[in-house]
Design an enzyme around this catalytic site. Structure first.
Site, PDB file in Angstrom:
ATOM      1  N   LYS A  10      72.117  42.234  27.506  1.00  0.00           N
ATOM      2  CA  LYS A  10      71.732  43.023  28.691  1.00  0.00           C
ATOM      3  C   LYS A  10      70.292  43.551  28.594  1.00  0.00           C
ATOM      4  O   LYS A  10      69.586  43.658  29.593  1.00  0.00           O
ATOM      5  CB  LYS A  10      72.682  44.214  28.850  1.00  0.00           C
ATOM      6  CG  LYS A  10      74.075  43.801  29.261  1.00  0.00           C
ATOM      7  CD  LYS A  10      74.848  45.029  29.786  1.00  0.00           C
ATOM      8  CE  LYS A  10      76.196  44.641  30.349  1.00  0.00           C
ATOM      9  NZ  LYS A  10      77.251  44.509  29.349  1.00  0.00           N
ATOM     10  N   ASP A  71      65.160  32.577  21.822  1.00  0.00           N
ATOM     11  CA  ASP A  71      65.662  33.220  20.611  1.00  0.00           C
ATOM     12  C   ASP A  71      64.537  34.081  20.051  1.00  0.00           C
ATOM     13  O   ASP A  71      63.396  33.633  19.969  1.00  0.00           O
ATOM     14  CB  ASP A  71      66.123  32.190  19.582  1.00  0.00           C
ATOM     15  CG  ASP A  71      67.088  32.810  18.590  1.00  0.00           C
ATOM     16  OD1 ASP A  71      68.037  33.494  19.031  1.00  0.00           O
ATOM     17  OD2 ASP A  71      66.884  32.648  17.372  1.00  0.00           O
ATOM     18  N   PHE A 154      66.095  48.106  23.425  1.00  0.00           N
ATOM     19  CA  PHE A 154      67.324  47.676  22.756  1.00  0.00           C
ATOM     20  C   PHE A 154      66.977  47.215  21.344  1.00  0.00           C
ATOM     21  O   PHE A 154      65.807  47.237  20.927  1.00  0.00           O
ATOM     22  CB  PHE A 154      68.009  46.544  23.553  1.00  0.00           C
ATOM     23  CG  PHE A 154      67.248  45.244  23.541  1.00  0.00           C
ATOM     24  CD1 PHE A 154      66.187  45.038  24.399  1.00  0.00           C
ATOM     25  CD2 PHE A 154      67.587  44.225  22.649  1.00  0.00           C
ATOM     26  CE1 PHE A 154      65.471  43.843  24.382  1.00  0.00           C
ATOM     27  CE2 PHE A 154      66.886  43.022  22.625  1.00  0.00           C
ATOM     28  CZ  PHE A 154      65.818  42.841  23.496  1.00  0.00           C
ATOM     29  N   TYR A 156      65.954  46.588  17.776  1.00  0.00           N
ATOM     30  CA  TYR A 156      65.173  47.325  16.774  1.00  0.00           C
ATOM     31  C   TYR A 156      64.027  48.135  17.405  1.00  0.00           C
ATOM     32  O   TYR A 156      63.167  48.647  16.680  1.00  0.00           O
ATOM     33  CB  TYR A 156      64.608  46.338  15.745  1.00  0.00           C
ATOM     34  CG  TYR A 156      65.690  45.579  14.986  1.00  0.00           C
ATOM     35  CD1 TYR A 156      66.237  46.096  13.813  1.00  0.00           C
ATOM     36  CD2 TYR A 156      66.172  44.361  15.455  1.00  0.00           C
ATOM     37  CE1 TYR A 156      67.234  45.404  13.121  1.00  0.00           C
ATOM     38  CE2 TYR A 156      67.173  43.661  14.782  1.00  0.00           C
ATOM     39  CZ  TYR A 156      67.693  44.193  13.621  1.00  0.00           C
ATOM     40  OH  TYR A 156      68.686  43.510  12.946  1.00  0.00           O
ATOM     41  N   LYS A 177      56.309  47.182  26.831  1.00  0.00           N
ATOM     42  CA  LYS A 177      56.866  45.860  26.483  1.00  0.00           C
ATOM     43  C   LYS A 177      56.504  44.817  27.537  1.00  0.00           C
ATOM     44  O   LYS A 177      56.238  43.657  27.217  1.00  0.00           O
ATOM     45  CB  LYS A 177      58.382  45.947  26.300  1.00  0.00           C
ATOM     46  CG  LYS A 177      58.783  46.560  24.980  1.00  0.00           C
ATOM     47  CD  LYS A 177      60.270  46.447  24.724  1.00  0.00           C
ATOM     48  CE  LYS A 177      60.639  45.206  23.956  1.00  0.00           C
ATOM     49  NZ  LYS A 177      62.076  45.150  23.619  1.00  0.00           N
ATOM     50  N   HIS A 182      56.512  40.214  22.546  1.00  0.00           N
ATOM     51  CA  HIS A 182      56.681  38.808  22.176  1.00  0.00           C
ATOM     52  C   HIS A 182      57.320  38.028  23.335  1.00  0.00           C
ATOM     53  O   HIS A 182      56.898  36.941  23.688  1.00  0.00           O
ATOM     54  CB  HIS A 182      57.547  38.728  20.913  1.00  0.00           C
ATOM     55  CG  HIS A 182      58.781  39.586  20.967  1.00  0.00           C
ATOM     56  ND1 HIS A 182      58.779  40.916  21.337  1.00  0.00           N
ATOM     57  CD2 HIS A 182      60.100  39.303  20.734  1.00  0.00           C
ATOM     58  CE1 HIS A 182      60.002  41.407  21.309  1.00  0.00           C
ATOM     59  NE2 HIS A 182      60.824  40.446  20.954  1.00  0.00           N
TER      60      HIS A 182
HETATM   61  P1  IMP Z   1      69.159  36.754  20.082  1.00  0.00           P
HETATM   62  O1  IMP Z   1      69.832  37.203  21.339  1.00  0.00           O
HETATM   63  O2  IMP Z   1      69.971  35.861  19.241  1.00  0.00           O
HETATM   64  O3  IMP Z   1      67.789  36.196  20.356  1.00  0.00           O
HETATM   65  O4  IMP Z   1      69.024  38.039  19.186  1.00  0.00           O
HETATM   66  C1  IMP Z   1      67.885  38.708  19.131  1.00  0.00           C
HETATM   67  C2  IMP Z   1      68.101  39.963  18.302  1.00  0.00           C
HETATM   68  O5  IMP Z   1      66.817  40.287  17.769  1.00  0.00           O
HETATM   69  C3  IMP Z   1      68.507  41.114  19.207  1.00  0.00           C
HETATM   70  O6  IMP Z   1      69.886  41.310  19.210  1.00  0.00           O
HETATM   71  C4  IMP Z   1      67.752  42.260  18.570  1.00  0.00           C
HETATM   72  O7  IMP Z   1      68.478  42.775  17.495  1.00  0.00           O
HETATM   73  C5  IMP Z   1      66.494  41.604  18.029  1.00  0.00           C
HETATM   74  N1  IMP Z   1      65.429  41.610  19.059  1.00  0.00           N
HETATM   75  C6  IMP Z   1      64.898  40.551  19.725  1.00  0.00           C
HETATM   76  N2  IMP Z   1      63.970  40.942  20.597  1.00  0.00           N
HETATM   77  C7  IMP Z   1      63.929  42.278  20.503  1.00  0.00           C
HETATM   78  C8  IMP Z   1      63.172  43.248  21.200  1.00  0.00           C
HETATM   79  O8  IMP Z   1      62.383  42.982  22.108  1.00  0.00           O
HETATM   80  N3  IMP Z   1      63.387  44.514  20.805  1.00  0.00           N
HETATM   81  C9  IMP Z   1      64.262  44.861  19.817  1.00  0.00           C
HETATM   82  N4  IMP Z   1      65.010  43.991  19.177  1.00  0.00           N
HETATM   83  C10 IMP Z   1      64.848  42.698  19.519  1.00  0.00           C
END
Ligand code: IMP
Length: 199
Positions: A10, A71, A154, A156, A177, A182
């Site tokens: 989300k 990702d 959300f 970190y 952000k 990123h």
């Molecule tokens: P994904 O959904 O498998 O790409 O998981 C990415 C995980 O990396 C998230 O659940 C967060 O824990 C962390 N993460 C990725 N992007 C962010 C961000 O923009 N802020 C904070 N944590 C992030």
């Protein structure tokens, strides 16, 4: 244009909505709108592998539209770039954001560590309606705070202080952000390429 986002996160989705909000001829959808949609396990070895798994799984049921899979994760220098691709599940398969943050801070206290340098990275894959694959990346450098602060965002965000800032992403809020993350960088690169194909 319809752009389908392959995520069940989300926090990510609301960032995409903010980032794409001003593009009038673009309609944003997400995998959660498809009742029968079942995500595949993210068992790739790299961000690119996992972004491709997400995008391909959604494209298998939505093959005539634009599909974006992404990702992302946090790489901490003093932890040999962990949690990396394991960021979402660092504290366990069903870990919450606050459990992941707690584990990260604990890992950083286990050995006295001067180096708190870290970066968020994001690999984004877009499938065009004709099935071409486009790849984009983004990164944001910073440091890990000694304790969580802030309520925005959300993952970190409460422990990540971007370079040049004194507050965490969760304190700085969405506006920061949207400009510098990123995810925003990778998305802007996609939009640039997309616009160049529309000209
Ligand atoms: P994904 O959904 O498998 O790409 O998981 C990415 C995980 O990396 C998230 O659940 C967060 O824990 C962390 N993460 C990725 N992007 C962010 C961000 O923009 N802020 C904070 N944590 C992030």
């Amino acid at each position: 244009m319809e752009l389908w986002i392959a995520t069940g996160n989300k926090g990510k989705l609301s960032e995409y909505r903010l980032l794409l909000n001003e593009i009038v001829d673009l309609k944003v959808h997400h995998q959660g709108e498809i009742a029968s949609f079942t995500p595949r396990p993210e068992d790739g070895k790299t961000f690119l592998d996992n972004a491709r798994i997400k995008a391909k799984t959604l494209r298998a049921v939505k093959n005539d539209v634009w599909v974006l899979g992404e990702d992302a994760g946090l790489e901490v220098e003093g932890l040999n770039n962990l949690p990396g691709i394991h960021s979402a599940r660092y504290a366990g398969p069903k870990a919450s954001d606050s459990e992941n943050v707690a584990k990260l801070l604990k890992m950083m206290t286990l050995k006295p560590m001067q180096n708190r340098n870290a970066q968020f990275v994001c690999t984004t894959i877009v499938y065009t309606p004709s099935g071409e694959e486009w790849v984009f990346t983004g990164q944001m450098k910073g440091k890990i705070a000694s304790k969580p602060a802030g309520l925005h965002g959300f993952g970190y965000d409460p422990v990540f202080i971007p370079d040049g800032q004194t507050q965490t992403l969760a304190e700085l809020g969405d506006g920061f952000k949207t400009q510098h993350s990123h995810r925003a960088q990778a998305l802007k690169a996609f939009l640039e390429k997309w616009r160049s194909t529309q000209a």
